[in-house]
Design a protein around this motif. Sequence first.
Motif, PDB file in Angstrom:
ATOM      1  N   THR A 125       0.823  -1.190   0.000  1.00 12.79           N
ATOM      2  CA  THR A 125       0.000   0.000   0.000  1.00 12.79           C
ATOM      3  C   THR A 125       0.867   1.253   0.000  1.00 12.79           C
ATOM      4  OG1 THR A 125      -1.673   1.225   1.248  1.00 12.79           O
ATOM      5  CG2 THR A 125      -0.141  -0.121   2.523  1.00 12.79           C
ATOM      6  N   THR A 127      -0.213   4.146   1.333  1.00  8.65           N
ATOM      7  CA  THR A 127      -0.480   4.830   2.595  1.00  8.65           C
ATOM      8  C   THR A 127       0.054   3.958   3.718  1.00  8.65           C
ATOM      9  OG1 THR A 127      -2.479   5.867   1.691  1.00  8.65           O
ATOM     10  CG2 THR A 127      -2.251   5.826   4.087  1.00  8.65           C
ATOM     11  N   GLU A 130      -2.205   5.397   8.803  1.00  9.89           N
ATOM     12  CA  GLU A 130      -3.507   6.064   8.700  1.00  9.89           C
ATOM     13  C   GLU A 130      -4.244   5.975  10.029  1.00  9.89           C
ATOM     14  OE1 GLU A 130      -7.324   6.366   5.666  1.00  9.89           O
ATOM     15  OE2 GLU A 130      -6.013   4.621   5.600  1.00  9.89           O
ATOM     16  N   VAL A 132      -7.863   7.050  11.647  1.00  7.51           N
ATOM     17  CA  VAL A 132      -9.207   7.431  11.235  1.00  7.51           C
ATOM     18  C   VAL A 132     -10.064   7.650  12.481  1.00  7.51           C
ATOM     19  CG1 VAL A 132     -11.225   6.813   9.869  1.00  7.51           C
ATOM     20  CG2 VAL A 132      -8.962   6.058   9.137  1.00  7.51           C
ATOM     21  N   SER A 152      -7.233  12.202  13.167  1.00  7.34           N
ATOM     22  CA  SER A 152      -7.210  11.644  11.814  1.00  7.34           C
ATOM     23  C   SER A 152      -6.058  12.259  11.025  1.00  7.34           C
ATOM     24  CB  SER A 152      -8.529  11.920  11.077  1.00  7.34           C
ATOM     25  OG  SER A 152      -9.618  11.284  11.701  1.00  7.34           O
ATOM     26  N   PHE A 153      -5.248  11.410  10.424  1.00  2.97           N
ATOM     27  CA  PHE A 153      -4.203  11.856   9.506  1.00  2.97           C
ATOM     28  C   PHE A 153      -3.695  10.631   8.763  1.00  2.97           C
ATOM     29  CE2 PHE A 153      -1.892  10.759  13.380  1.00  2.97           C
ATOM     30  CZ  PHE A 153      -0.818  10.037  12.909  1.00  2.97           C
ATOM     31  N   SER A 154      -2.920  10.853   7.720  1.00  4.70           N
ATOM     32  CA  SER A 154      -2.319   9.749   6.975  1.00  4.70           C
ATOM     33  C   SER A 154      -0.907  10.131   6.555  1.00  4.70           C
ATOM     34  CB  SER A 154      -3.165   9.382   5.746  1.00  4.70           C
ATOM     35  OG  SER A 154      -3.232  10.468   4.843  1.00  4.70           O
ATOM     36  N   ARG A 156       1.924   9.055   3.574  1.00  4.72           N
ATOM     37  CA  ARG A 156       2.153   8.323   2.336  1.00  4.72           C
ATOM     38  C   ARG A 156       3.640   8.012   2.167  1.00  4.72           C
ATOM     39  NH1 ARG A 156      -2.108   8.344  -1.096  1.00  4.72           N
ATOM     40  NH2 ARG A 156      -0.790   8.094  -2.926  1.00  4.72           N
TER      41      ARG A 156
END
Length: 421
Positions: A125, A127, A130, A132, A152-154, A156
């Motif tokens: 993947t 990401t 992550e 949520v 919440s954040f991600s 990459r």
Amino acid sequence: MGGKGCAACGRAQCDCLAHHGRQVVRARRRPRSGHRDDRAHQAVEPGCQGVAAAGCAHPASAGTQGLARGRCTIPGAIRALADASAGFARCRVAAGLATGSVTDRLCAGCAGRAAVGAFEEWTMTDTLIEFVRVNKSFKLKGRRQPAVQDLSFSVRAGEAIGFVGPNGAGKSTSMKMLMGMLRPDKGEALLMGWPAADERARQGVGYVPENPYLYDYLTPLEIVTMGLQIHGRARGREAAQRAMQWLERMGIGYAAHKRVRNLSKGMTQRTALAHALALEPRLLVLDEPMSGLDPVGRKLVADEVQLYREGGGTLFFCSHILNDVERLASRVLLIDKGQLKADQPLQGLLNKGGLVLRYHLVGQPLPGFASDGTDIWRAQIPAGQLWQTLHAIEASNGTLIDVHQGLSLEQMFVDLVAASA
């Protein structure tokens, strides 16, 4: 199927069949009872290459690890393919391809080695982290006290994230949830595409906590060597040589044979960092990586982490030393009272403050400049006025001292925390 050989390398013992862009994998594994259990598993998604070359359809040898002379011996690997609910992004064929831990043990002469890399890249993947709507609270004196609220954040692949905040903001709690040491009360924390509590999530991840615990009866060389062997990066003499190289790079090669119990906190920290970086992880997670380091050690570690970044690695780190965040991060997450207050590219944040210019002049300063010490004058100016101001300083026989970004990360930190008070 076995009569047609491997579609990737042509070896007769491969039990795979490729047709119409898909590779169908049949796996045989021998239970303890001794009889053979033939089980047909799901087809790999279109575009996926290299499964046959990896030998994933070869007879499995229960209880062993890795690939050896044409046998797929990775426990649980084929089950990952069989789990249709996992989806293509989580089809890691042995949960070892994702970290590269099996790619060096393919059948001798297999021409599919490059295809395995393509498969590895395709399946992982993009990401890597992550959160949520994550919430976590703790019970204190009979009442629930929130530590993280609706976070919440991600992150990459290829990013370098600085995770900052005041004491008690929820950084350590968030780090522990990321590494599966705590479970969220609500929401979902994902690591490498898996739930953070799943042990598979930590494959391809290098992690150094703020206070790393290392077996104090081992030496730094033994610890790093053991890590390389456990993760399948190297074996025997090669593992020891690579471990020594990383200890030298961390500036503690001279202490490679000392017991950890006899090392200072800074040397222990460097040993843990050498262990994490030697694994060549896809994601590096650091909690206060400069803790306990002297100025020389801080620079050395920062240089190595920067090289890791430049090599394409992904970095997620928490630090109270904001100068290090400014140097290493491409994006900043600021958390306060368990809530995310800022999530912006670092350069965009710093550019908002214009430029700060200082110069030395005996006499009256230019208009707009204020005293910043004996005969030192300071002003904050728009970036577009830089050259005009420099020409004015030169005309007045002044001497430029420095020019830097008008808004430091420290000032941004103070302003955002003050605004949320």
